[in-house]
Design a protein around this motif. Structure first.
Motif, PDB file in Angstrom:
ATOM      1  N   GLY A  69      38.238  34.058  20.504  1.00 40.46           N
ATOM      2  CA  GLY A  69      38.980  34.881  21.454  1.00 40.46           C
ATOM      3  C   GLY A  69      40.412  35.086  21.005  1.00 40.46           C
ATOM      4  O   GLY A  69      40.748  35.009  19.826  1.00 40.46           O
ATOM      5  N   SER A  99      35.264  34.760  24.871  1.00 42.03           N
ATOM      6  CA  SER A  99      36.431  35.314  25.550  1.00 42.03           C
ATOM      7  C   SER A  99      36.682  36.765  25.133  1.00 42.03           C
ATOM      8  O   SER A  99      35.863  37.633  25.387  1.00 42.03           O
ATOM      9  CB  SER A  99      37.653  34.431  25.253  1.00 42.03           C
ATOM     10  OG  SER A  99      38.731  34.767  26.076  1.00 42.03           O
ATOM     11  N   ALA A 122      34.414  34.484  29.043  1.00 45.82           N
ATOM     12  CA  ALA A 122      35.542  35.405  28.928  1.00 45.82           C
ATOM     13  C   ALA A 122      36.598  35.202  30.009  1.00 45.82           C
ATOM     14  O   ALA A 122      37.385  36.100  30.289  1.00 45.82           O
ATOM     15  CB  ALA A 122      35.037  36.846  28.961  1.00 45.82           C
ATOM     16  N   THR A 123      36.630  34.037  30.623  1.00 44.44           N
ATOM     17  CA  THR A 123      37.672  33.752  31.624  1.00 44.44           C
ATOM     18  C   THR A 123      39.043  33.768  30.958  1.00 44.44           C
ATOM     19  O   THR A 123      39.217  33.265  29.846  1.00 44.44           O
ATOM     20  CB  THR A 123      37.425  32.376  32.258  1.00 44.44           C
ATOM     21  OG1 THR A 123      36.107  32.359  32.814  1.00 44.44           O
ATOM     22  CG2 THR A 123      38.442  32.102  33.355  1.00 44.44           C
ATOM     23  N   VAL A 124      40.036  34.351  31.640  1.00 43.60           N
ATOM     24  CA  VAL A 124      41.391  34.441  31.085  1.00 43.60           C
ATOM     25  C   VAL A 124      42.100  33.104  31.269  1.00 43.60           C
ATOM     26  O   VAL A 124      42.193  32.581  32.383  1.00 43.60           O
ATOM     27  CB  VAL A 124      42.197  35.552  31.776  1.00 43.60           C
ATOM     28  CG1 VAL A 124      43.563  35.714  31.108  1.00 43.60           C
ATOM     29  CG2 VAL A 124      41.431  36.867  31.719  1.00 43.60           C
ATOM     30  N   LYS A 131      43.050  27.835  33.333  1.00 44.68           N
ATOM     31  CA  LYS A 131      42.672  29.113  33.929  1.00 44.68           C
ATOM     32  C   LYS A 131      43.861  29.745  34.648  1.00 44.68           C
ATOM     33  O   LYS A 131      44.566  29.092  35.414  1.00 44.68           O
ATOM     34  CB  LYS A 131      41.515  28.890  34.915  1.00 44.68           C
ATOM     35  CG  LYS A 131      41.038  30.163  35.600  1.00 44.68           C
ATOM     36  CD  LYS A 131      39.928  29.861  36.588  1.00 44.68           C
ATOM     37  CE  LYS A 131      39.536  31.095  37.374  1.00 44.68           C
ATOM     38  NZ  LYS A 131      38.491  30.799  38.371  1.00 44.68           N
ATOM     39  N   GLN A 137      42.239  37.311  36.414  1.00 46.21           N
ATOM     40  CA  GLN A 137      40.775  37.313  36.351  1.00 46.21           C
ATOM     41  C   GLN A 137      40.219  38.621  36.906  1.00 46.21           C
ATOM     42  O   GLN A 137      39.235  39.160  36.386  1.00 46.21           O
ATOM     43  CB  GLN A 137      40.207  36.121  37.128  1.00 46.21           C
ATOM     44  CG  GLN A 137      40.830  34.772  36.807  1.00 46.21           C
ATOM     45  CD  GLN A 137      40.762  34.399  35.351  1.00 46.21           C
ATOM     46  OE1 GLN A 137      39.869  34.819  34.618  1.00 46.21           O
ATOM     47  NE2 GLN A 137      41.726  33.605  34.901  1.00 46.21           N
ATOM     48  N   VAL A 177      33.087  36.148  33.159  1.00 46.44           N
ATOM     49  CA  VAL A 177      34.489  35.924  33.535  1.00 46.44           C
ATOM     50  C   VAL A 177      34.597  35.070  34.787  1.00 46.44           C
ATOM     51  O   VAL A 177      35.416  34.147  34.858  1.00 46.44           O
ATOM     52  CB  VAL A 177      35.203  37.283  33.763  1.00 46.44           C
ATOM     53  CG1 VAL A 177      36.644  37.067  34.205  1.00 46.44           C
ATOM     54  CG2 VAL A 177      35.131  38.145  32.519  1.00 46.44           C
TER      55      VAL A 177
END
Length: 463
Positions: A69, A99, A122-124, A131, A137, A177
């Protein structure tokens, strides 16, 4: 014989043209590697690669991916480039597409994976892996969902019902996500979705599983095509570094810090040279890429001139200073966005906000850091030797006249010139400037010192 000699050149010309036409119609496919953190350098490589693929009339573009990512803003730029490409784009996930890599993969026309590869998660998060708040998100959820939707859908009749079947299910993309998404048989709440190669194949997020990119090229009908691979130049790598938002913030800090330090010291020296070099490194790559226009750089320079006039010429701090600061911020910020002269229709609001944040935060940190460094190093320590630290006051012996004059009070002497009321006197065979305290004193008259002040003695006439 003459007829053969005439026809021979024509025949050779036809053969040459045939070879040229065959060469121009030769199949070419283009390969771009994304095997590092997704950042400004990755984006520049992809952008340059697509430009070269277009110039070669490539039949397809293949992205060879293995990444954990990176920065969402550059992943979004790559995603947009892929979605707008008229050339088919395929991705081969060699090991990881996590990500931001997952977002880029979903944008491609077809996804192929190596056995043991993964896609998702793919969580920011921030740089420490924590997180980020839901507003980040939410943007990522919408971005990856719309990317999946861009591939279209089919309407399927099942019995008496009409069922919409997406080629890339947006809910699955969103589950990569958001851990609150529940999809029966795929993912439960409380977990962020990551597919293995086989799971991705089963649920429409992979078109095939292969051992290497060569097999993918054959599978997609380009077995006999010439493979051209993007090779970044030294300038591409350098430009990627110089266009990083982190470096932009540091350069803004150096510009503001250099100017601040220069104002604290007389003359023109090292701090100003640092500020000028930082400004060149800031604007040069942006100007070459067509982001920074002449008028944007001019706005920045005019802003600096107004600030200088406010400090050195105009008393107080008012319209000129405030206008200068605003123009400096505006020039630095507009250089980061791809506007066309004064046309901002193609500029994303979020992109403009990011540019303003980079500039304002860089200026704030630069000013704050400069003040702290001034107090820390110029106030004490080794660098304190570069500046005057003590005040020249009378208690320390710093006076503008001879302290021996104090000893003359009460002494007598003779006027060597006429005192009207100032003149010269002689006391103990030494000449001094004197001023009469009781009117006119003739030359040769006896005098007596009654006081001294600022290097001058005050006398009166005696009998």
């Amino acid at each position: 014989m003459k007829r053969i000699l005439v026809l021979l050149p024509a025949l050779l010309c036809i053969i040459m043209c045939g070879y040229a036409q065959a060469d121009s119609l030769k199949n070419t496919v283009y390969v771009i590697d994304i095997k590092q953190e997704i950042n400004s350098t990755s984006w520049i490589h992809v952008d340059e690669g697509f430009r070269e693929a277009k110039s070669l009339n490539a039949k397809a573009v293949y992205i060879h991916m293995n990444t954990y990512g990176g920065m969402v803003i550059y992943a979004d730029s790559i995603r947009t480039k892929i979605l707008n490409s008229k050339i088919p784009v395929y991705v081969f996930i060699d090991n990881n597409a996590a990500s931001a890599g997952a977002l880029i993969s979903v944008a491609c026309d077809s996804i192929y994976m190596r056995p043991g590869a993964n896609i998702g998660a793919a969580t920011v998060v921030n740089q420490t892996g924590e997180k980020l708040p839901d507003k980040y998100q939410s943007y990522m959820r919408a971005t990856i969902r719309s990317t999946a939707e861009a591939h279209g859908k089919d309407t399927v009749i099942v019995g008496n019902d009409t069922v919409i079947k997406w080629f890339r299910d947006p809910r699955i993309a969103e589950a990569m996500v958001d851990e609150s998404i529940y999809i029966p048989g795929i993912i439960d709440t409380g977990k962020v979705l990551t597919f293995t190669a086989q799971e991705a194949l089963d649920h429409g997020y992979c078109e095939g599983i292969f051992e290497n990119l060569g097999q993918v090229i054959q599978e997609t009908g380009n077995k006999s095509a010439e493979v051209v691979k993007f090779t970044p130049s030294f300038y591409d790598g350098l430009k990627g570094i110089l266009t990083s938002p982190v470096l932009h913030g540091i350069l803004v800090m150096l510009i503001i810090g250099g100017i601040y330090f220069e104002l604290q010291s007389p003359g023109i020296g090292f701090p100003l040279a640092i500020a000028v070099l930082a400004a060149i490194l800031y604007f040069a790559p942006l100007y070459i890429d067509g982001l920074a226009a002449n008028w944007e750089i001019l706005i920045f320079i005019i802003g600096l001139i107004l600030v200088a006039l406010e400090i050195f010429v105009i008393p107080g701090f008012g319209v000129a200073g405030i206008s200068g600061i605003l123009l400096v911020i505006l020039g630095l910020s507009l250089s980061l966005v791809g506007n066309r002269n004064f046309d901002f229709q193609g500029v994303d609001v979020s992109g403009m906000v990011r540019a303003l944040l980079v500039v304002v935060m860089g200026m704030f940190m630069g000013l704050l850091g400069s003040v702290w460094l001034t107090k820390k190093f110029w106030g004490r320590g080794r660098l304190a030797k570069l500046s005057l630290q003590s005040s020249e006051n009378a208690e320390l012996g710093f006076v503008s006249f001879d302290p021996e004059l104090k000893k003359l009070v009460g002494k007598t002497g003779v006027a060597t010139t006429v005192l009207r009321p100032s003149g010269r006197v002689i006391i103990n065979d030494e000449y001094y400037d004197a001023k009469s305290e009781d009117g006119f004193i003739e030359k040769g008259a006896a005098i007596r010192v009654i006081a001294q002040e600022s290097g001058q003695v005050y006398v009166v006439k005696t009998e």
